[in-house]
Write an enzyme that holds these catalytic residues in place. Structure first.
Site, short mmCIF file in Angstrom:
data_model
loop_
_atom_site.label_atom_id
_atom_site.label_comp_id
_atom_site.label_asym_id
_atom_site.label_seq_id
_atom_site.Cartn_x
_atom_site.Cartn_y
_atom_site.Cartn_z
N HIS A 155 0.84 -1.21 0.00
CA HIS A 155 0.00 0.00 0.00
C HIS A 155 0.87 1.25 0.00
CE1 HIS A 155 -3.36 2.70 1.09
NE2 HIS A 155 -2.46 3.28 1.88
N GLU A 156 1.89 1.27 0.85
CA GLU A 156 2.77 2.44 0.91
C GLU A 156 3.56 2.60 -0.39
OE1 GLU A 156 2.23 4.53 3.05
OE2 GLU A 156 1.06 3.28 4.41
N HIS A 216 1.65 4.48 -2.95
CA HIS A 216 1.78 5.94 -2.92
C HIS A 216 3.03 6.39 -3.68
CE1 HIS A 216 -1.60 6.62 -0.36
NE2 HIS A 216 -1.09 5.96 0.67
N HIS A 231 3.20 8.88 -6.88
CA HIS A 231 4.11 10.02 -6.97
C HIS A 231 4.91 9.97 -8.28
CE1 HIS A 231 7.63 12.46 -5.05
NE2 HIS A 231 6.84 13.23 -5.76
#
Length: 224
Positions: free
Chosen positions: A94-95, A98, A102
């Site tokens: 999940h991280e 991100h 980006h």
């Protein structure tokens, strides 16, 4: 009605938080057959997306996992960084989701990033302005209106955060499945974990909207 709404939201927030804790405890016991740690899974997902300038690092604490776009680091809590289970895989990917957002200039993430400086200022002032506005509602109602505007900014941030979080989870689960990183049981555990994690952001957004409406009704119902 306002107090009833706040009570319902508080109850929902407690329930979602309780469920999330139970889900992560449950899936922390589902060990990955591939034997990879959260850090190793995160690194592999980054490389599979052609991202080599983002570091995966361990950060102290529990539930401290986050992606920092400023220094391009995926920060994983110690348990997630080292553990080799479905919950760790869910959080780690999940991280990284991100980080992929980006790298691909995902528009909702860009919008949230632009709101950060404004929301940071608003969040530091809003509680005091609202408190003073409530106390002076009949003599200086404009102060409450200012508080409502400040709170509206934080509410917008909460709402914009929703697609960012849901998309990151979608990217994570898609990668886990298409790359055959986990078994069907492990994937189901990761999906269940991320579903409840996303609901915390949903409840937070609904809570913010409900609170905003409460203050708006207070302002509209003030004595002239």
């Amino acid at each position: 009605m306002g107090l009833l709404l706040m009570g319902i939201i508080m109850l929902a927030s407690w329930f979602v938080g309780y469920q999330l804790k139970n889900k992560f405890e449950k899936y922390s016991k589902v060990h990955l057959r591939n034997g990879l740690s959260g850090a190793e899974i995160a690194t592999k997902m980054l490389h599979d997306h052609g991202i080599y300038d983002v570091k995966v690092i361990s950060t102290p604490g529990r539930l401290t996992d986050h992606y920092n776009p400023a220094d391009k680091t995926v920060n994983l809590s110690e348990a997630v960084y080292n553990e080799r289970n479905a919950a760790a895989a869910a959080v780690a990917t999940h991280e990284v989701g991100h980080a992929v957002q980006h790298a691909t200039a995902y528009h909702w993430l860009n919008m949230r990033s632009k709101l950060v400086p404004v929301v940071s200022i608003a969040s530091n002032l809003v509680q005091w302005v609202l408190l003073a506005g409530v106390l002076l509602i009949n003599t200086f109602p404009q102060l409450l209106l200012i508080g409502i505007v400040l709170f509206a900014l934080t509410t917008i941030f909460s709402v914009v955060t929703l697609p960012v979080e849901y998309d990151a989870s979608h990217r994570a689960l898609k990668w886990l499945e298409t790359k055959n990183m986990v078994t069907r049981e492990e994937l189901a555990g990761a999906k269940d974990s991320l579903t409840w994690a996303a609901r915390t952001y949903l409840v937070a957004a609904l809570s913010s909207i409900g609170t905003l409406l409460y203050y708006v009704m207070m302002y509209m119902g003030r004595r002239e």
